[in-house]
Enzyme design. Structure first.
Site, short mmCIF file in Angstrom:
data_model
loop_
_atom_site.label_atom_id
_atom_site.label_comp_id
_atom_site.label_asym_id
_atom_site.label_seq_id
_atom_site.Cartn_x
_atom_site.Cartn_y
_atom_site.Cartn_z
N HIS A 306 0.64 -1.25 0.51
CA HIS A 306 0.16 0.06 -0.50
C HIS A 306 0.99 1.62 -0.30
O HIS A 306 1.83 0.77 0.36
CB HIS A 306 -1.01 -0.09 1.05
CG HIS A 306 -2.34 1.01 1.15
ND1 HIS A 306 -1.88 2.81 1.36
CD2 HIS A 306 -3.25 0.58 0.79
CE1 HIS A 306 -3.48 2.71 1.12
NE2 HIS A 306 -4.08 2.05 0.71
N ASP A 363 -8.06 -4.99 -0.58
CA ASP A 363 -8.17 -5.76 -1.13
C ASP A 363 -7.70 -7.49 -1.02
O ASP A 363 -8.26 -8.22 -2.16
CB ASP A 363 -8.08 -5.74 -3.20
CG ASP A 363 -8.38 -4.19 -2.81
OD1 ASP A 363 -9.88 -4.19 -3.18
OD2 ASP A 363 -7.18 -3.13 -3.74
N1 CMC Z 1 4.64 -7.44 -4.34
C1 CMC Z 1 5.38 -7.11 -5.10
N2 CMC Z 1 6.42 -6.32 -4.75
C2 CMC Z 1 6.06 -5.69 -4.47
C3 CMC Z 1 4.50 -4.99 -3.74
C4 CMC Z 1 4.16 -6.67 -4.44
N3 CMC Z 1 2.38 -6.56 -4.39
N4 CMC Z 1 4.33 -4.19 -4.19
C5 CMC Z 1 5.03 -3.31 -4.08
N5 CMC Z 1 6.78 -4.41 -4.67
C6 CMC Z 1 7.78 -3.58 -4.37
C7 CMC Z 1 7.92 -2.91 -5.73
O1 CMC Z 1 7.89 -4.25 -6.48
C8 CMC Z 1 8.66 -1.70 -5.63
O2 CMC Z 1 10.37 -2.91 -5.44
P1 CMC Z 1 11.66 -1.78 -5.68
O3 CMC Z 1 11.90 -0.72 -4.17
O4 CMC Z 1 12.68 -2.95 -5.29
O5 CMC Z 1 11.15 -1.54 -6.73
C9 CMC Z 1 8.84 -1.86 -3.47
O6 CMC Z 1 7.98 -2.65 -3.68
C10 CMC Z 1 8.29 -0.02 -3.71
O7 CMC Z 1 6.78 -0.61 -4.14
P2 CMC Z 1 5.88 0.68 -5.10
O8 CMC Z 1 5.56 -0.21 -6.30
O9 CMC Z 1 6.99 2.08 -5.33
O10 CMC Z 1 4.96 1.04 -4.18
P3 CMC Z 1 3.88 2.33 -4.17
O11 CMC Z 1 3.84 2.89 -2.91
O12 CMC Z 1 4.29 2.94 -5.16
O13 CMC Z 1 2.48 0.76 -4.51
C11 CMC Z 1 0.68 -0.44 -5.05
C12 CMC Z 1 1.55 0.89 -4.04
C13 CMC Z 1 -0.17 -0.30 -4.22
C14 CMC Z 1 0.20 0.60 -6.00
C15 CMC Z 1 1.89 -1.29 -4.72
O14 CMC Z 1 2.20 -2.10 -3.99
C16 CMC Z 1 1.18 -2.19 -5.92
O15 CMC Z 1 0.95 -2.33 -6.95
N6 CMC Z 1 0.68 -3.56 -5.08
C17 CMC Z 1 -0.51 -4.16 -5.81
C18 CMC Z 1 -1.93 -3.99 -6.24
C19 CMC Z 1 -2.75 -4.23 -4.52
O16 CMC Z 1 -2.76 -4.65 -4.26
N7 CMC Z 1 -3.66 -2.82 -5.36
C20 CMC Z 1 -4.59 -2.36 -4.36
C21 CMC Z 1 -4.04 -0.87 -3.44
S1 CMC Z 1 -4.70 -1.32 -1.68
C22 CMC Z 1 -6.33 -0.53 -1.97
C23 CMC Z 1 -6.43 0.93 -3.15
O17 CMC Z 1 -6.42 2.42 -2.10
O18 CMC Z 1 -6.99 1.10 -4.45
#
Ligand code: CMC
Length: 429
Positions: A306, A363
């Site tokens: 998140h 989710d």
């Molecule tokens: N599985 C594996 N690795 C992950 C995941 C995951 N679900 N989420 C983040 N990472 C890793 C990512 O690869 C990155 O690694 P590195 O620093 O080595 O590049 C690091 O963690 C940070 O990720 P980010 O994408 O920069 O983090 P963010 O804060 O921009 O993204 C997120 C948050 C929710 C988009 C992301 O965690 C994600 O894609 N999760 C899966 C999709 C998901 O479950 N979304 C629902 C969010 S909650 C409901 C809502 O509010 O809509």
């Protein structure tokens, strides 16, 4: 003395005031930055940007705290119901008995759609995604009430709020009924918000239908848990669209589209698809945990991570308990639920997920409950939209009433070509 931050640039120093929130969180007020220094800020994904002050929702991602108008989400999930929580978010206080009766009456009694709206459903191709339908139909409501769309007239806003809350379940249920070729039902106002929605979704004219109170309550709690989450992607979209003084129907329609993406409201659908893929692949959870950790593999564990919660998502704990209750009630074990539990166990002990602070989010289990209640997977994000609606409304209203109201208009740092001459087509190589 009020705190300030000093910025030094080009040999000059500038003082920027610090704004402080209720719980001591601080932000630099850079609203005069460009005018005084010529600089803009650069913050892709708005990781460090506060776009507004807001009195609606507080969340502390480190501590796993979520408050609606100051009230912890755990208390609302246990003691409140969705319509009351919607009132709280939109009006700022829990309603008195009279206020709740008035609100509930109107939210229930605007549930029917104009008969002409059914023609819209006939215009879509077979089996359209219900998020596209929901957004399109919500947007189209502006045409049915086009003389009552003022964004400054309290009474017109109030009736639009009632209409939106009342009609979204009908719009959502119709999109499902249409996709399976069943007749479009009329709402049954005596059944309450969730009971009526379940009946519209799952009843047919040929058989009696009884609302299962456990299913209705589970749905109600899920809607409460999704009702607001401060400046997320769809809420920011609703605010940005609303900042052009665009009406609430259009702003919410845009919010639904923003919610559709797999990184936002589409994640609950993506979780089920991921669990199904793991199940079909023999249920080897470790393999998928390794894939998620592999920097060269684009696979991510859907329902994990998140932008804000870096410890745990308080909603996911409540939803996990709810999932146990629902599966006990329906007395069938979903192998995907077992896989999800296993995945959570493994991932929450794995150094990769611990270091990156990736925990199950809202989710992760919600889709499993929706599935157990009989909702088809493409309806999941629509249920998220139904839950998020009061938050969008509250945020849109707060924006319109903001004494610092301005159209939203971010800046950019242009990195394209420098000035150059037009070349006639025959001279281009
Ligand atoms: N599985 C594996 N690795 C992950 C995941 C995951 N679900 N989420 C983040 N990472 C890793 C990512 O690869 C990155 O690694 P590195 O620093 O080595 O590049 C690091 O963690 C940070 O990720 P980010 O994408 O920069 O983090 P963010 O804060 O921009 O993204 C997120 C948050 C929710 C988009 C992301 O965690 C994600 O894609 N999760 C899966 C999709 C998901 O479950 N979304 C629902 C969010 S909650 C409901 C809502 O509010 O809509």
């Amino acid at each position: 003395m009020a705190e300030t931050v000093t910025i030094t640039f080009d040999g000059k120093t500038y003082e920027m005031p610090v704004v402080e929130g209720t719980f001591g969180e601080k932000g630099i007020d850079i609203s005069t930055l460009r005018a005084t220094t010529g600089l803009v800020t650069f913050d892709p994904g708005y990781m460090s940007t506060g776009s507004c002050t807001s009195e609606i929702t507080f969340l502390d991602g480190e501590k796993g705290v979520l408050l609606y108008r100051g009230i912890p989400i755990e208390q609302l999930a246990e003691k409140s119901h969705f319509v009351e929580t919607a009132y709280l978010l939109i009006h700022g206080e829990l309603p008195t008995k009279e206020e709740l009766d008035y609100f509930n009456y109107h939210v229930v009694h605007h549930s029917m759609l104009h008969e002409s709206i059914k023609n819209l459903y006939d215009g879509f191709p077979n089996n359209p995604h219900p998020m596209a339908v929901a957004s399109a139909v919500v947007g189209s409501l502006a045409t049915f009430y086009q003389n009552e769309l003022s964004v400054r007239n309290e009474r017109e806003i109030e009736i639009t709020v009632h209409r939106l809350l009342a009609k979204l379940p009908t719009i959502a249920a119709y999109s499902y009924k249409k996709s399976i070729g069943q007749p479009l039902p009329y709402p049954d106002n005596a059944l309450g918000y969730c009971g009526n929605f379940l009946k519209m979704m799952f009843s047919t004219p040929c058989e009696p239908y009884e609302v299962d109170p456990v299913a209705a309550r589970a749905l109600d709690v899920l809607l409460i848990l999704h009702a607001d989450h401060e400046q997320n992607c769809s809420t920011s979209t609703v605010r940005l669209v609303g900042s052009s003084m665009c009406n609430l129907f259009a702003s919410v329609s845009a919010g639904i589209y923003a919610l559709w993406g797999p990184l936002h409201g589409g994640a609950n659908q993506a979780v089920i698809e991921m669990l199904e893929a793991i199940h079909e692949d023999g249920g080897n959870v470790d393999k998928y945990v390794e894939k998620a950790k592999d920097a060269n593999d684009s696979f991510r564990l859907m329902g994990f991570g998140h932008r804000v919660y870096k410890n745990f998502d308080p909603r996911s704990k409540i939803i996990k308990n709810l999932a146990h209750q629902v599966f006990e009630r329906i007395k069938t074990r979903d192998p995907l639920f077992d896989l999800a539990l296993k995945l959570e166990d493994i991932a929450t002990c794995d150094p990769y997920f611990l270091e990156k602070k990736l925990y199950p989010n809202v989710d992760f289990y919600s889709g499993l409950i929706y599935k157990a209640l009989g909702f088809p997977v493409p309806m999941f994000p629509v249920l998220f939209a139904m839950g998020r609606l009061p938050g969008w409304i509250a945020q849109w209203k707060e924006l319109q009433a903001d004494e610092n109201f301005k159209i939203g208009r971010p800046r950019q740092i242009y990195t394209g070509k420098s000035t150059r001459d037009y070349v006639p087509v025959q001279n281009r190589i």
